[in-house]
Scaffold this motif. Structure first.
Motif, PDB file in Angstrom:
ATOM      1  N   LEU A 351      -2.158  28.824 -65.820  1.00 35.42           N
ATOM      2  CA  LEU A 351      -3.437  28.314 -66.441  1.00 35.42           C
ATOM      3  C   LEU A 351      -3.135  26.990 -67.117  1.00 35.42           C
ATOM      4  N   ILE A 352      -2.039  26.887 -67.878  1.00 35.73           N
ATOM      5  CA  ILE A 352      -1.745  25.662 -68.543  1.00 35.73           C
ATOM      6  C   ILE A 352      -1.351  24.739 -67.809  1.00 35.73           C
ATOM      7  N   TYR A 353      -0.717  24.973 -66.565  1.00 37.31           N
ATOM      8  CA  TYR A 353      -0.375  24.031 -65.550  1.00 37.31           C
ATOM      9  C   TYR A 353      -1.594  23.483 -64.861  1.00 37.31           C
ATOM     10  N   LEU A 354      -2.586  24.304 -64.546  1.00 35.17           N
ATOM     11  CA  LEU A 354      -3.989  23.825 -63.984  1.00 35.17           C
ATOM     12  C   LEU A 354      -4.514  22.878 -64.794  1.00 35.17           C
ATOM     13  N   THR A 355      -4.628  23.241 -66.151  1.00 30.54           N
ATOM     14  CA  THR A 355      -5.553  22.639 -67.007  1.00 30.54           C
ATOM     15  C   THR A 355      -4.944  20.916 -67.246  1.00 30.54           C
ATOM     16  N   PHE A 356      -3.559  21.225 -67.405  1.00 31.56           N
ATOM     17  CA  PHE A 356      -3.001  19.795 -67.375  1.00 31.56           C
ATOM     18  C   PHE A 356      -2.994  18.704 -66.311  1.00 31.56           C
ATOM     19  N   ARG A 357      -3.024  19.627 -65.126  1.00 24.17           N
ATOM     20  CA  ARG A 357      -3.359  18.654 -63.846  1.00 24.17           C
ATOM     21  C   ARG A 357      -4.776  18.070 -64.195  1.00 24.17           C
ATOM     22  N   LEU A 358      -5.645  18.782 -64.257  1.00 24.23           N
ATOM     23  CA  LEU A 358      -6.921  18.550 -64.344  1.00 24.23           C
ATOM     24  C   LEU A 358      -7.071  17.395 -65.533  1.00 24.23           C
ATOM     25  N   LEU A 359      -6.552  17.537 -66.408  1.00 25.16           N
ATOM     26  CA  LEU A 359      -6.666  16.455 -67.691  1.00 25.16           C
ATOM     27  C   LEU A 359      -6.133  15.123 -66.992  1.00 25.16           C
ATOM     28  N   GLU A 360      -5.034  15.151 -66.300  1.00 23.99           N
ATOM     29  CA  GLU A 360      -4.218  14.023 -65.753  1.00 23.99           C
ATOM     30  C   GLU A 360      -5.106  13.425 -64.716  1.00 23.99           C
ATOM     31  N   PHE A 361      -5.966  14.125 -63.743  1.00 17.75           N
ATOM     32  CA  PHE A 361      -6.652  13.591 -62.828  1.00 17.75           C
ATOM     33  C   PHE A 361      -7.660  12.761 -63.466  1.00 17.75           C
ATOM     34  N   ARG A 362      -8.433  13.646 -64.282  1.00 20.43           N
ATOM     35  CA  ARG A 362      -9.620  12.880 -65.133  1.00 20.43           C
ATOM     36  C   ARG A 362      -9.136  11.654 -65.828  1.00 20.43           C
ATOM     37  N   ASP A 363      -8.159  11.545 -66.582  1.00 18.32           N
ATOM     38  CA  ASP A 363      -7.598  10.635 -67.615  1.00 18.32           C
ATOM     39  C   ASP A 363      -7.272   9.529 -66.477  1.00 18.32           C
ATOM     40  N   LYS A 364      -6.504   9.798 -65.671  1.00 16.55           N
ATOM     41  CA  LYS A 364      -5.892   8.514 -64.761  1.00 16.55           C
ATOM     42  C   LYS A 364      -7.315   7.798 -64.192  1.00 16.55           C
ATOM     43  N   TRP A 365      -8.103   8.712 -63.757  1.00 18.96           N
ATOM     44  CA  TRP A 365      -9.432   8.093 -62.881  1.00 18.96           C
ATOM     45  C   TRP A 365     -10.035   7.396 -63.872  1.00 18.96           C
ATOM     46  N   MET A 366     -10.284   7.636 -65.120  1.00 16.57           N
ATOM     47  CA  MET A 366     -11.124   7.100 -66.370  1.00 16.57           C
ATOM     48  C   MET A 366     -10.302   5.809 -66.912  1.00 16.57           C
ATOM     49  N   ARG A 367      -8.986   5.678 -66.291  1.00  9.71           N
ATOM     50  CA  ARG A 367      -8.094   4.725 -67.042  1.00  9.71           C
ATOM     51  C   ARG A 367      -7.907   4.835 -68.401  1.00  9.71           C
ATOM     52  N   LYS A 368      -7.631   6.065 -68.879  1.00 13.42           N
ATOM     53  CA  LYS A 368      -7.582   6.365 -70.298  1.00 13.42           C
ATOM     54  C   LYS A 368      -6.130   6.120 -70.676  1.00 13.42           C
ATOM     55  N   GLY A 369      -5.828   5.577 -71.997  1.00 14.59           N
ATOM     56  CA  GLY A 369      -4.469   5.395 -72.409  1.00 14.59           C
ATOM     57  C   GLY A 369      -3.789   4.066 -71.593  1.00 14.59           C
ATOM     58  N   LYS A 370      -2.398   4.662 -71.389  1.00 20.50           N
ATOM     59  CA  LYS A 370      -1.721   3.485 -70.889  1.00 20.50           C
ATOM     60  C   LYS A 370      -1.790   3.395 -69.030  1.00 20.50           C
ATOM     61  N   SER A 371      -2.602   4.511 -68.543  1.00 21.45           N
ATOM     62  CA  SER A 371      -2.796   4.247 -67.226  1.00 21.45           C
ATOM     63  C   SER A 371      -3.949   3.064 -66.867  1.00 21.45           C
ATOM     64  N   ALA A 372      -4.497   2.879 -68.109  1.00 23.83           N
ATOM     65  CA  ALA A 372      -5.411   1.664 -67.796  1.00 23.83           C
ATOM     66  C   ALA A 372      -4.573   0.251 -67.392  1.00 23.83           C
ATOM     67  N   SER A 373      -3.256   0.509 -67.683  1.00 23.35           N
ATOM     68  CA  SER A 373      -2.318  -0.750 -67.676  1.00 23.35           C
ATOM     69  C   SER A 373      -1.409  -0.389 -66.360  1.00 23.35           C
ATOM     70  N   THR A 374      -0.968   0.987 -66.204  1.00 27.05           N
ATOM     71  CA  THR A 374       0.063   1.155 -65.298  1.00 27.05           C
ATOM     72  C   THR A 374      -0.641   1.370 -63.857  1.00 27.05           C
ATOM     73  N   GLU A 375      -1.681   1.784 -63.762  1.00 25.97           N
ATOM     74  CA  GLU A 375      -2.436   1.976 -62.395  1.00 25.97           C
ATOM     75  C   GLU A 375      -2.310   0.847 -61.431  1.00 25.97           C
ATOM     76  N   ASN A 376      -1.830   1.255 -60.095  1.00 32.28           N
ATOM     77  CA  ASN A 376      -1.757   0.119 -59.291  1.00 32.28           C
ATOM     78  C   ASN A 376      -2.981  -0.698 -58.988  1.00 32.28           C
ATOM     79  N   ASN A 377      -4.098  -0.003 -59.299  1.00 31.49           N
ATOM     80  CA  ASN A 377      -5.469  -0.576 -58.961  1.00 31.49           C
ATOM     81  C   ASN A 377      -6.137  -0.943 -60.408  1.00 31.49           C
ATOM     82  N   ALA A 378      -5.227  -1.363 -61.319  1.00 33.94           N
ATOM     83  CA  ALA A 378      -5.844  -1.403 -62.669  1.00 33.94           C
ATOM     84  C   ALA A 378      -6.896  -2.489 -62.993  1.00 33.94           C
ATOM     85  N   ASP A 379      -6.573  -3.311 -62.146  1.00 28.10           N
ATOM     86  CA  ASP A 379      -7.724  -4.481 -62.212  1.00 28.10           C
ATOM     87  C   ASP A 379      -9.034  -4.308 -61.555  1.00 28.10           C
ATOM     88  N   GLU A 380      -8.894  -3.150 -60.769  1.00 26.17           N
ATOM     89  CA  GLU A 380     -10.068  -2.858 -59.994  1.00 26.17           C
ATOM     90  C   GLU A 380     -11.160  -2.060 -60.603  1.00 26.17           C
TER      91      GLU A 380
END
Length: 725
Positions: A351-380
């Motif tokens: 349950l904890i694992y699934l929850t954190f995976r979903l959190l990660e998916f959402r936050d990377k999609w929304m460019r939350k935190g450092k993912s806004a600068s580290t995503e390959n498509n950060a400029d898009e």
């Protein structure tokens, strides 16, 4: 903007299926090996991992045709015109995926790259992803040359490649010569002499990265494992094996790490970290001074400019998450005691694992935190659609957690300021999340709307598809606006458990006695059925027919064990022929065989008990005349039929009224049909059923013969479910 549907062709047993997506959640259900996992795998392959397609992923029905293309090339190498025809033929046999997207006119700027023309004013848009041969001349030439070498060795040994299939399957030839291509798909109606116009498909080339700008795809596969080492061998194209501490490290690295593009709040932490690193470095070099001195005695660094060894400490947030003890569980915040990660049950870990995976998916999609600068498509720009594929979340989850997980999962994926639903149309979110879940768990679908279900229906080969294949039934067509009968079905299934959506076959029974004793008949007399997943539903005869629409939609093999229920104008009566009696059973009157007189039902031949509705085999079983002492005896319900089938059994002959009934039958003072009817009317049917069950449980030698109509029905069901030899 949302994905409306996928049309998948030529992928494993999914020869041609249409998966209609709900705006939010779509739940894939069906029996084992019906194609749910293949569907998730196909979407992952087409949308996220295009090079993972293998030759064996092509529908088996196409293998022979691909082999024949190779035989044509072997016989005579094709000219340029023939090459084009062979290339088109090969493409038509390879997997393809059509994606239908619905967008509003105001969203034209988002979808401008996939517009078929400038006249589009909102509505549907389509993209086709195909696999096609690149450099097909080189492909055929290399294959033909290899076959020449093989042919020189005659038939003494089976050498590679035996045929074009073998050539593509082994080595890296498939990924070398077969590549993914994208197209804008539009359709145009062409008038013809026929009544119906012919629809012509128009394909326009599309860059493969365009779709990735529109749809972000994240996957959690069922091949995930917890409590295992990080270096565990992975299985499958998107295995999830890892420990929770690794998952948290990855989340920290991608979302929280202050080393990447530090913000003002990070500077204090980084200053403390650097001071700690310096102090730790000084201490380590002091501790290692003696060992390093001994290294010099061994001749290093020596001459020639070899660098001296020095230790420098590097501390980061991931260090704190490196060891298994970094994740631990505490029962009370004021308590000093804790338990390590590995001591917690797999259910909670999952349950904890699934929850954190979903959190990660959402936050990377929304460019939350450092993912806004580290995503390959950060400029898009952020992709308008987030498609999350989740396989079998029920693995290791407790039933209670399964029931609420799906709704909570979607809420988690939308728990962001830019994603939360607004009460007004004007302020509705700009981004769409669509969650697709495959499951074998009836607990999961207990807590969802049936309109979200997509049932994977197994079909045998037919005239259109010459292989066992799957079709997908869209339950929203039944349950979006259900009529009265289906409202009953929905409520009844919620109360009784929903394993009908995962069964190989279904048995409907009328009452508690059948529900308790039919499994005993199956275990002792029909072992073949024990090897199949059979769902048993207890539904009163007045309501069983309400399942007709659902059964026909599912196409599942169905046996209905129901009662004759004879009546006259005055009410219930013991059954007899030639007495102008009717049945009070709506299943017999409204579903099958649609007859209402006892005489018609009793005289119905056995083969007429079988009916096929839209590929759904159905057998209706009810009481028929049974011979006893040379006379036909009719039963009205299961209870009197059971007694009649076991009338000489000591268990029943110990009952005084039944002994008297036998005597009355022999001296013809009262028919056995009437005596059994009177006896059953005086029973508490629940107590009768449990008494019979206790008798069977008391001694393994104790047994009852199934009534003949039940035996006939179970025999039919067993033949339907056992594979043909």
């Amino acid at each position: 903007m949302k994905i409306t549907s996928f049309v998948l062709k030529n992928y494993r047993r999914l020869a041609k299926v249409t998966l209609v997506l709900d705006d939010k959640k779509t739940i894939l259900v069906g029996a084992n090996n019906s194609g749910k996992t293949s569907c998730i795998g196909a979407l992952h392959t087409f949308l996220k991992s295009q090079d993972s397609l293998k030759f064996r992923d092509i529908s088996k029905r196409n293998w022979k045709q691909i082999q024949r293309l190779g035989e044509q090339v072997e016989h005579q190498f094709p000219n340029s015109e023939e090459i084009d025809n062979l290339s088109s033929a090969l493409t038509s046999l390879l997997p393809s995926l059509d994606i239908e997207i619905t967008a509003e006119a105001s969203e034209a700027y988002k979808v401008r790259d996939i517009l078929p023309d400038l006249e589009w004013c909102g509505g549907t848009l389509s993209v086709r992803i195909t696999y096609e041969a690149v450099d097909i001349i080189k492909l055929f030439r290399e294959f033909a040359d290899m076959r020449v070498v093989v042919s020189q060795h005659g038939d003494e040994a089976s050498l590679w490649p035996k045929n074009l299939n073998d050539f593509l399957e082994k080595g890296r030839n498939f990924s070398k010569y077969i590549k993914q291509k994208h197209h804008i798909l539009s359709k145009e109606a062409e008038p013809t002499a026929e009544t119906e116009p012919v629809t012509r498909e128009i394909l326009q080339p599309l860059k493969s990265d365009i779709l990735k700008k529109l749809i972000r795809v994240d996957v959690i596969s069922e091949q995930r494992g917890l409590g295992v080492e990080d270096n565990t061998n992975q299985k499958g194209p998107y295995s999830e094996k890892q420990q929770l501490n690794k998952l948290l490290r990855e989340y920290y690295e991608r979302i929280l790490n202050p080393d990447d593009f530090p913000e003002a709040d990070d500077l204090k932490v980084l200053g403390q970290q650097q001071k700690l690193e310096k102090d730790f470095t000084d201490r380590l070099n002091t501790q290692f001074k003696a060992p390093l001195k001994e290294l010099e005695e061994m001749g290093y660094p020596g001459i020639g400019g070899n660098p001296a060894v020095e230790i420098s400490a590097k501390i980061s947030g991931t260090d704190a998450l490196q060891k298994p003890s970094s994740v631990r569980y505490r029962f009370d915040s004021s308590d000093e005691e804790y338990i390590p990660e590995s001591y917690l049950g797999l259910g909670y870990q999952n349950l904890i694992y699934l929850t954190f995976r979903l959190l990660e998916f959402r936050d990377k999609w929304m460019r939350k935190g450092k993912s806004a600068s580290t995503e390959n498509n950060a400029d898009e720009k952020i992709e308008p659609i987030h498609l999350v594929l989740l396989e079998e979340p029920e693995v290791n989850l407790h039933a209670q957690v399964q029931r609420v997980f799906v709704s909570k999962a979607y809420t988690t994926l939308r728990n962001h300021a830019d994603l939360r639903d607004s009460k007004t149309e004007v302020d509705k979110p700009e981004y769409q999340t669509q969650l697709v879940i495959s499951t074998h768990s009836s607990h999961i679908i207990d807590n969802i709307d049936f309109k979200d279900l997509r049932y994977f229906r197994r079909n045998s080969a037919d005239e259109s598809i010459a292989m066992d294949h799957t079709s997908i039934s869209n339950m929203s067509e039944l349950f979006a606006k259900p009529k009265e009968e289906l409202q009953f079905v929905r409520k009844h299934l919620k109360l009784t458990h929903c394993d009908i959506f995962f069964a190989d076959g279904v048995i409907f029974v009328e009452g508690q006695a059948e529900r308790l004793l039919v499994p005993e008949f199956i275990a002792k007399n029909f072992p073949g059925l024990s090897k199949r997943y059979v769902s048993m539903l207890e539904v009163n005869g007045a309501h069983t027919h309400k399942y007709r629409d659902l059964i026909e939609k599912l196409g599942v093999i169905t046996l209905v064990l129901t009662d004759l229920d004879s009546v006259v104008e005055q009410g219930k009566c013991f059954p007899q022929k030639g007495a102008n009696q009717k049945t009070n059973n709506d299943t017999l009157k409204k579903w099958h065989p649609k007859k209402d007189t006892v005489d018609e039902l009793v005289d119905l031949p056995k083969e007429k008990h079988v009916k096929e509705y839209q590929g759904a085999p159905l057998y209706i079983a009810y009481q028929k005349p049974t011979q006893y002492l040379g006379k036909d005896i009719l039963s009205r319900t299961f209870e009197d039929a059971l007694i009649l089938a076991n009338f000489e059994n000591e268990y029943f002959q110990k009952k005084t009224r039944l002994k008297d009934a036998k005597t009355a039958h022999e001296n013809e003072s009262k028919t056995l049909s009437e005596s059994l009817y009177d006896y059953v009317q005086s029973l508490n049917k629940g107590s009768f059923a449990f008494d019979c069950l206790f008798h069977l449980a008391d001694n393994e030698e104790n047994s009852f013969n199934p009534p003949e109509y039940i035996s006939d029905g179970l025999t039919w069901l067993e033949k339907q479910l056992l594979p043909a030899l």
